[in-house]
Design a protein around this motif. Structure first.
Motif, PDB file in Angstrom:
ATOM      1  N   GLU A  11       0.756  -1.188  -0.075  1.00 19.29           N
ATOM      2  CA  GLU A  11       0.165  -0.034   0.137  1.00 19.29           C
ATOM      3  C   GLU A  11       0.862   1.147   0.027  1.00 19.29           C
ATOM      4  O   GLU A  11       0.616   2.279  -0.887  1.00 19.29           O
ATOM      5  CB  GLU A  11      -0.917   0.185   1.259  1.00 19.29           C
ATOM      6  N   GLU A  12       2.131   1.218   0.805  1.00 23.94           N
ATOM      7  CA  GLU A  12       2.784   2.223   0.776  1.00 23.94           C
ATOM      8  C   GLU A  12       3.466   2.690  -0.552  1.00 23.94           C
ATOM      9  O   GLU A  12       3.436   3.856  -0.956  1.00 23.94           O
ATOM     10  CB  GLU A  12       4.042   2.142   1.806  1.00 23.94           C
ATOM     11  N   ARG A  14       2.182   1.671  -3.537  1.00 29.49           N
ATOM     12  CA  ARG A  14       1.129   2.036  -4.210  1.00 29.49           C
ATOM     13  C   ARG A  14       0.925   3.663  -4.236  1.00 29.49           C
ATOM     14  O   ARG A  14       0.685   4.286  -5.306  1.00 29.49           O
ATOM     15  CB  ARG A  14      -0.142   1.339  -4.130  1.00 29.49           C
ATOM     16  N   ALA A  15       0.879   4.058  -2.809  1.00 26.44           N
ATOM     17  CA  ALA A  15       0.686   5.436  -2.580  1.00 26.44           C
ATOM     18  C   ALA A  15       1.604   6.384  -3.226  1.00 26.44           C
ATOM     19  O   ALA A  15       1.383   7.614  -3.507  1.00 26.44           O
ATOM     20  CB  ALA A  15       0.402   5.606  -0.973  1.00 26.44           C
ATOM     21  N   LYS A  16       2.960   5.984  -2.949  1.00 26.01           N
ATOM     22  CA  LYS A  16       3.894   6.759  -3.443  1.00 26.01           C
ATOM     23  C   LYS A  16       3.915   7.014  -5.001  1.00 26.01           C
ATOM     24  O   LYS A  16       4.170   7.930  -5.361  1.00 26.01           O
ATOM     25  CB  LYS A  16       5.130   6.257  -2.871  1.00 26.01           C
ATOM     26  N   ARG A  19       1.070   9.198  -5.878  1.00 29.05           N
ATOM     27  CA  ARG A  19       1.293  10.680  -5.390  1.00 29.05           C
ATOM     28  C   ARG A  19       2.283  10.946  -6.519  1.00 29.05           C
ATOM     29  O   ARG A  19       1.820  12.259  -6.925  1.00 29.05           O
ATOM     30  CB  ARG A  19       1.796  10.756  -4.078  1.00 29.05           C
ATOM     31  N   GLN A  66      -8.625   7.897  -7.336  1.00 33.07           N
ATOM     32  CA  GLN A  66      -8.347   8.658  -6.245  1.00 33.07           C
ATOM     33  C   GLN A  66      -9.046  10.180  -6.447  1.00 33.07           C
ATOM     34  O   GLN A  66      -9.755  10.701  -5.666  1.00 33.07           O
ATOM     35  CB  GLN A  66      -6.863   8.764  -6.078  1.00 33.07           C
TER      36      GLN A  66
END
Length: 196
Positions: A11-12, A14-16, A19, A66
């Motif tokens: 998840e980290e 994917r989030a990076k 973003r 998102q």
């Protein structure tokens, strides 16, 4: 590695990537955004991008999802602040149209998104939005605010008009001049549903 920690790391990552892609797509546009640059900005490799999203298009889909969630939340706030169900329906649609002035939404959601991912009315989130609009229209029919029409047809036409207005604004040379014309005309079109 514990399954929970692995899931957190995925998840980290994917989030990076989302973003970094969101910033790159908003600043440069989808076509000009380099996968090498955005993965480097995220401190990751192209392999991480491919593993998590398949390709650049998959990453754009994640960014669109998102932003879309954020837009839906803002529309809900506009609807919930209205004094009546009818005014809430209008406020929600007009909030969507007004978001077409925001550079990030213009570039990613209204220009690049449709060019790369196809017609926005076919995007996954649209079904939920259509259902909610159809339910609202049915409630307005039940309270005798609007004429008895097919709720799905009315929802598709209202949502389509709001989307078309937003696309027009985003593609315009002068979006701020187009916005009031689009909103006023949308109000007139929607008012055609009202009982006399």
């Amino acid at each position: 590695m514990a399954p929970r920690r692995r899931a957190e790391m995925v998840e980290e990552t994917r989030a990076k990537l989302v973003r970094a892609a969101r910033q790159a797509f908003a600043a440069k546009g989808y076509a000009a955004a380099s996968m090498d640059d955005l993965t480097a900005d995220a401190g990751l490799t192209r392999g991480a991008l491919y593993h998590n999203f398949g390709d650049k298009k998959g990453l754009l889909q994640a960014v669109v999802a998102q932003i879309d969630e954020e837009m839906l939340a803002r529309m809900q706030v506009a609807r919930d602040q209205a004094e009546t169900v009818w005014l809430g329906l209008l406020a929600e649609s007009i909030a969507y149209i007004e978001m077409a002035l925001e550079p990030e939404i213009q570039r990613i959601m209204l220009l690049d998104g449709p060019a790369v991912l196809g017609d926005p009315s076919g995007w996954p989130n649209q079904n939920a939005c259509l259902r909610r609009t159809a339910q609202t229209i049915q409630a307005l029919i039940d309270e005798n605010t609007i004429r008895p029409v097919d709720p799905e047809a009315a929802a598709r036409l209202l949502n389509g008009a709001a989307l078309s207005a937003s696309l027009w604004i985003a593609a315009s040379d002068d979006p701020h001049a187009v916005l009031p014309k689009a909103v006023e005309t949308f109000r007139h079109l929607a008012a055609g549903l009202l009982r006399s």
